[in-house]
Design an enzyme around this catalytic site. Structure first.
Site, short mmCIF file in Angstrom:
data_model
loop_
_atom_site.label_atom_id
_atom_site.label_comp_id
_atom_site.label_asym_id
_atom_site.label_seq_id
_atom_site.Cartn_x
_atom_site.Cartn_y
_atom_site.Cartn_z
N PHE A 1 0.86 -1.18 0.00
CA PHE A 1 0.00 0.00 0.00
C PHE A 1 0.90 1.23 0.00
O PHE A 1 1.97 1.22 0.60
CB PHE A 1 -0.90 -0.03 1.25
CG PHE A 1 -1.98 1.00 1.25
CD1 PHE A 1 -3.13 0.82 0.49
CD2 PHE A 1 -1.87 2.15 2.02
CE1 PHE A 1 -4.14 1.78 0.49
CE2 PHE A 1 -2.86 3.12 2.03
CZ PHE A 1 -4.00 2.93 1.26
N THR B 1 1.39 3.92 1.51
CA THR B 1 1.95 4.52 2.73
C THR B 1 2.98 3.65 3.43
O THR B 1 3.63 4.10 4.38
CB THR B 1 0.82 4.83 3.74
OG1 THR B 1 0.13 3.61 4.05
CG2 THR B 1 -0.15 5.85 3.18
N LYS B 2 3.17 2.41 2.98
CA LYS B 2 4.11 1.52 3.64
C LYS B 2 5.55 1.95 3.37
O LYS B 2 5.83 2.68 2.42
CB LYS B 2 3.90 0.07 3.18
CG LYS B 2 2.53 -0.50 3.53
CD LYS B 2 2.32 -0.55 5.03
CE LYS B 2 1.09 -1.36 5.44
NZ LYS B 2 -0.18 -0.66 5.16
N ASN B 3 6.50 1.47 4.19
CA ASN B 3 7.91 1.81 3.98
C ASN B 3 8.37 1.43 2.57
O ASN B 3 9.16 2.14 1.96
CB ASN B 3 8.79 1.10 5.01
CG ASN B 3 8.58 1.63 6.41
OD1 ASN B 3 7.45 1.95 6.80
ND2 ASN B 3 9.65 1.74 7.18
N LEU B 4 7.89 0.28 2.07
CA LEU B 4 8.04 -0.06 0.66
C LEU B 4 6.63 -0.04 0.08
O LEU B 4 5.88 -1.00 0.19
CB LEU B 4 8.67 -1.44 0.48
CG LEU B 4 8.87 -1.87 -0.98
CD1 LEU B 4 9.84 -0.94 -1.70
CD2 LEU B 4 9.37 -3.31 -1.07
#
Length: 367
Positions: free
Chosen positions: A184, A186-189
């Site tokens: 998603f 907003t995730k770090n990746l």
């Protein structure tokens, strides 16, 4: 007045803009848009990065959890132990395969599932444990795996928020029987849309997941299972391949900024995030505790600083799970934290001036 978002995806995009555009053009020129070479290459990249044999791309992080449980044979009449202090998808997928979520309270320092309480919930119906590495802080996997091995339980790591975090020198995702990731945005990746992945060292489990993600077919048009339509997009894969190369650098920047916050806020009544010495916390979210959280968040908003609550209602108190019979106070730490915790801006591109302003604003609130 400043305007500081909780996360600035546009700022990250500007750092890799040309690479992303070239990669997208290449995919469009190739004309392979579903399960093409970029998906296969990204799966190989992730498997090597995590240190596992198999990585299987799917449509999103929720599907990753769902297909992993289905492939592991979890279903009607089974119970799956997990945490109530997480995003709804963790429990939702348990219900979707016909099993029952059994909620165990969290540790007050790490916000992860309290392993000491898991043992009390294991019975003949228990088939799996889903620990969530919440906010990028690894759960206590040694004790979880010891318990699981004693009782022959399947362990599925929900690593949606923990891509790149480590437990005693090993990447999260390589410790359980399988693990799932969300891409998603907003995730770090994060991708530029939805995406997810399942990783495992289990050859048979991996094969079942690969069949399930394409309508239960292998080969095409020959169906051995009732499956799903859950495939990672070729465009997302090519962009995620680029981002994966920068992930450790971005996570290290988050860790440095978290250290600054920890030191700068030490003289306030806020409780800053705890990080175990033998674990690499990647701060998907920088979570603070405050007795007067809502007043604090209102004050920050007035000063142009975004913040967010993770999570306002523990899963055992969600309307859909009230029939399970949990009472007010049955999982007291989760209930307590849902009223006190909140996130402030933290991302690799956040500059020092903005961080100074955030800290000064918080300190002014207490003065």
């Amino acid at each position: 007045m400043k305007n500081i978002p909780l996360l600035d995806l546009k700022a990250q995009y500007q750092t890799i803009r040309e690479e992303v555009r070239q990669a997208v053009d290449q995919v469009l020129d190739n004309g392979a848009y579903i399960m093409g070479p970029e998906v296969k290459a990204f799966e190989a990249d992730v498997a090597a990065y995590i240190g596992v044999k198999h990585a299987i791309g799917v449509a999103n992080g929720t599907d990753a959890l769902l297909l992993a449980l289905d492939a592991a044979g979890i279903g009607e009449g089974d119970e799956v132990i997990t945490t109530p202090f997480t995003f709804f998808a963790t429990a939702e997928v348990i219900s979707q395969v016909g099993a029952t979520p059994v909620f165990v309270d969290i540790d007050e320092k790490t916000y992860n599932i309290d392993v000491a309480q898991i043992r009390t919930k294991i019975n003949e119906k228990t088939k799996a444990i889903i620990p969530v590495h919440i906010f990028g802080q690894p759960a206590n996997m040694d004790e979880i795996m010891t318990l699981a091995n004693e009782h022959q339980l399947f362990v599925l790591e929900d690593a949606a928020q923990a891509m790149g975090s480590e437990y005693k020198g090993r990447k999260i995702g390589s410790l359980g029987h399988a693990a799932t990731y969300s891409f998603f945005p907003t995730k770090n990746l994060g991708g530029y849309g939805d995406g997810g992945m399942i990783v495992t060292n289990d050859d048979e489990l991996a094969q079942r997941i690969r069949i399930l993600r394409v309508h239960g077919s292998s080969p095409k048009y020959y169906h051995s299972m009732i499956g799903y339509n859950s495939r990672l997009d070729e465009l997302q894969a090519t962009m995620l391949r680029i981002k994966l190369r920068f992930l450790d650098q971005w996570n290290d920047a988050r860790r440095d900024k978290a250290t600054f916050y920890n030191e700068a806020l030490a003289n306030t009544s806020l409780i800053t995030p705890f990080a175990d010495d033998d674990r690499k916390h990647i701060y998907h979210l920088y979570i603070l505790q405050a007795e007067n959280r809502d007043e604090m968040m209102h004050y920050l908003k007035e000063k142009g600083i975004a913040s967010g609550v993770y999570y306002p209602v523990p899963l055992h108190q969600q309307n859909v799970y009230l029939p399970l019979g949990y009472q007010e106070g049955s999982l007291p730490v989760s209930e307590y934290m849902s009223k006190r915790t909140f996130a402030i801006p933290l991302y690799a591109e956040l500059d020092q001036d903005a961080m100074n302003y955030i800290v000064e604003t918080i300190q002014a609130f207490y003065k």
